[in-house]
Design an enzyme around this catalytic site. Structure first.
Site, mmCIF file in Angstrom:
data_model
loop_
_atom_site.group_PDB
_atom_site.id
_atom_site.type_symbol
_atom_site.label_atom_id
_atom_site.label_comp_id
_atom_site.label_asym_id
_atom_site.label_seq_id
_atom_site.Cartn_x
_atom_site.Cartn_y
_atom_site.Cartn_z
ATOM 1 C CD GLU A 190 9.174 7.586 4.517
ATOM 2 O OE1 GLU A 190 8.768 7.193 3.409
ATOM 3 O OE2 GLU A 190 8.674 7.226 5.584
ATOM 4 C CE1 TYR A 216 3.005 7.364 3.868
ATOM 5 C CE2 TYR A 216 5.260 8.057 4.314
ATOM 6 C CZ TYR A 216 4.363 7.125 3.834
ATOM 7 O OH TYR A 216 4.834 5.953 3.285
ATOM 8 C CG ASP A 250 7.429 -0.247 8.167
ATOM 9 O OD1 ASP A 250 7.144 0.332 7.097
ATOM 10 O OD2 ASP A 250 8.061 0.287 9.096
#
Lengths: 375, 260
Positions: free
Chosen positions: B48, B174, B59
């Site tokens: 990734e 994911y 994030d």
């Protein structure tokens, strides 16, 4: 995103529920101080040559228009069964409004605020803490409003089962822009009625400062169908639009997607969002509520910008001429109103005085000394 | 033939996948290339690849801070694509999944972006702030360039939404192990096993788990819960500026752990 759908459904049900709306109106009146007055600024009008009227959101409980939205959303959160509130704040006005509403409605409250803003808006940090809120100083990025929103969203992604995120402006993913506008429309509705009853006519111009855009959307909504009323949003030009130190998104921005919305933003060719600059923490935001982008493109509203120096001058002028200390955010709109008055003598200009300036005294004093601003 | 077949074949043969994350440009272009090289040489089954972004809302602090350093050190999207080409030259087998935020795709121009992906050897793109409801804005450009769109499933994902995801997703799913943002903290949702079985009832794509999976024990826990493989992100970023051997040792341990 299940949480946004849950919120959309809850909001639609609440706005259609007369009991909810009556409760909201009662709190706005008895605790919030609505309706706020429409004030004819006679001294300024005489000196600058136009009839200048101020919608006095600075007189609202908390000192700014932010209380309208904070109360509405906290009441909605209660109705949804949420037990915790988070918010972001720039100048601290939305943080204070949310902390006040949480104190009244007995909800724990966490406010994310950029570390730079914590320093330049210290009185509001003290107020939030006094009201029982936890203030988290955000150290990422430019440490201002955009970064506070990033961290509030991160909190909410993990906590949305129990927590409602009270966004302070007409930005973010749907339904936030719609919902915040709904709670701020009261400004325009009152202002229009007051213009008709006190002046006997609608204004030629309706002006408001624009950061994320909530006070401007609130004011504009009252006149959107009155084509004779020119709507003007005033952005922060910071050091000047020719520099890279400003926050004039509608004047200089390009199409961007961030914070769950497609709108305009200040960015580089890679799509990296810039750190903006404004003397006013509440206008220091590199994106804009998407409806303003629409109003600009459709031509219904126009957008101009006022520099830090001119905003500081207007801050002093309104204080000395009318005995009203405006927030630095609102000072941008006042500054443009004075310019417009001289260009269009005899016209009627309505300005949304979105907040009061007590919070800005120390910041303005040091700015004037450092930058040798002639008042 | 999609390079994601490389991982689905492995899974069909009873194996599991280790697909770590490398943030391009952190702390500089050369170092991040060296990290990618080390990962590939240590036997990973896919990579990734992240492009740094100033506002990475999905994030945590580790990747956000590293991204800001990369951009301060001059990272540009053009550099990123050039670097992916170099990484692709190291292996023509493993799938490369580019992870970046929607505004970067928009700024480059959606058609140009996906053409650049194809040219550089990218197999799939994960845009964490693009919900499947808005996949329509990029789907044609992605398909025209044979690039798969990778989507996230979370413990809150409903069966209806999983149907929507399955209708537009390619490459793999994911799976985020908990609500919140990337990082090494381990607070897995208790709904994980149910989530993996939901995914498997809706799609044949591999379900690869990320967010808080950075040790061999955690990887085995995910596989026991139903994952076809795992992704490690923040931990690799943390190790990037430490002893270079750390990444190699860690990666070999992880590859061994997922093979079980």
């Amino acid at each position: 995103m299940p949480i946004l759908e849950e919120l959309r459904v809850a909001f639609r049900s609440a706005e259609a529920d007369p009991d909810f709306m009556r409760g909201f109106s009662d709190v706005m009146r008895d605790w919030g101080g609505r309706p706020t007055p429409l004030y004819h600024a006679e001294n300024l009008s005489r000196e600058y040559g136009a009839s200048i009227y101020l919608k006095r959101e600075d007189l609202m409980h908390g000192g700014a228009h932010k209380t309208n939205n904070a109360v509405g959303q906290v009441l909605l959160a209660k109705r949804m069964g949420k037990t915790r509130i988070i918010a972001e704040t720039g100048a601290g006005q939305h943080g204070v409004a949310t902390a006040m509403a949480c104190a009244k409605f007995n909800m724990p409250c966490t406010v994310y605020m950029g570390a730079v803003d914590v320093a330049r808006q210290a009185p509001n940090v003290e107020r939030m803490k006094l009201l029982g809120a936890e203030v988290v100083a955000v150290e990422s990025g430019g440490k201002t409003l955009k970064d506070a929103i990033n961290d509030a969203m991160r909190d909410w992604i993990a906590s949305c089962d129990t927590t409602h995120y009270v966004i302070g402006t007409v930005a973010g993913p749907h339904p936030f822009p719609t919902m915040v506008k709904f709670f701020q429309e009261i400004i325009g509705r009152e202002a229009r009625e007051q213009c008709l009853s006190q002046i006997g006519r609608l204004p030629d111009y309706a002006l408001a400062c624009v950061g994320g855009g909530s006070n401007a959307i609130g004011l504009f909504s009252g006149f959107i169908n009155d084509s004779s009323v020119k709507l003007i949003g005033v952005e922060p030009a910071g050091h000047g639009l020719e520099t890279d130190k400003h926050g004039a998104v509608l004047c200089k921005g390009t199409v961007a997607v961030l914070h769950g919305m497609k709108t305009l933003g200040l960015q580089d060719e890679d799509g990296q969002i810039f750190e903006t600059h404004s003397i006013s923490a509440g206008l220091d935001y590199p994106l804009i509520g998407p409806e303003h982008a629409y109003l600009r493109d459709s031509g219904r509203a126009s957008y101009v910008a006022v520099t830090d120096d001119d905003a500081v001058r207007a801050f002093h002028i309104l204080s000395k001429h009318e005995g009203i200390i405006p927030a630095l955010e609102s000072s941008h709109a006042i500054s443009y109103a004075l310019k417009l008055a001289q260009e269009k003598p005899g016209s009627t200009i309505l300005v949304n005085l979105s907040g009061r300036g007590d919070k800005d005294l120390a910041h303005v004093r040091s700015y004037v000394e450092e930058h040798n601003v002639t008042i | 033939m999609s390079r994601y077949k490389f991982i689905s074949d492995k899974i069909a043969g009873g194996g599991h996948i280790y697909m770590p994350y490398v943030l391009l440009g952190y702390p500089d272009l050369e170092t991040s290339f060296a990290v990618a090289k080390t990962l590939i040489e240590s036997g990973v089954h896919g990579l990734e690849i992240g492009f740094p972004f100033r506002d990475p809302a999905a994030d945590g602090p580790v990747i956000e801070k590293a991204g800001n350093i990369a951009i301060d050190n001059g990272f540009k999207v053009n550099d990123g694509f050039a670097l992916i080409k170099k990484i692709r030259a190291l292996s023509n087998d493993i799938p490369l999944t580019l992870m970046l935020y929607y505004n970067m795709v928009l700024a480059r121009g959606i058609d140009k972006f996906f053409a650049d992906c194809k040219d550089a050897g990218v197999d799939g793109v994960l845009i964490p702030d693009m919900p499947p409801e808005r996949a329509d804005t990029v789907l044609d450009a992605a398909r025209a360039n044979d690039v798969d769109l990778v989507f996230i499933a979370a413990p809150t994902t409903t069966a209806e939404r999983m149907d929507l995801i399955a209708s537009v997703a390619g490459g793999f799913i994911y799976v985020v192990t908990r609500m919140g943002i990337t990082g090494t903290s381990e607070h897995y949702s208790d709904k994980l096993a149910a989530l993996f079985s939901l995914i498997k009832s809706k799609t044949d794509l591999p379900a690869i788990a990320g967010f808080g999976v950075s040790t061999p024990e955690q990887a085995q826990k995910m596989i026991a819960a139903g994952a076809d493989g795992v992704i490690t992100g923040s931990k690799i970023v943390e190790m990037t500026t430490q002893n270079p051997d750390l990444i190699s040792i860690h990666t070999q341990d992880m590859v061994k752990a997922v093979k079980g």
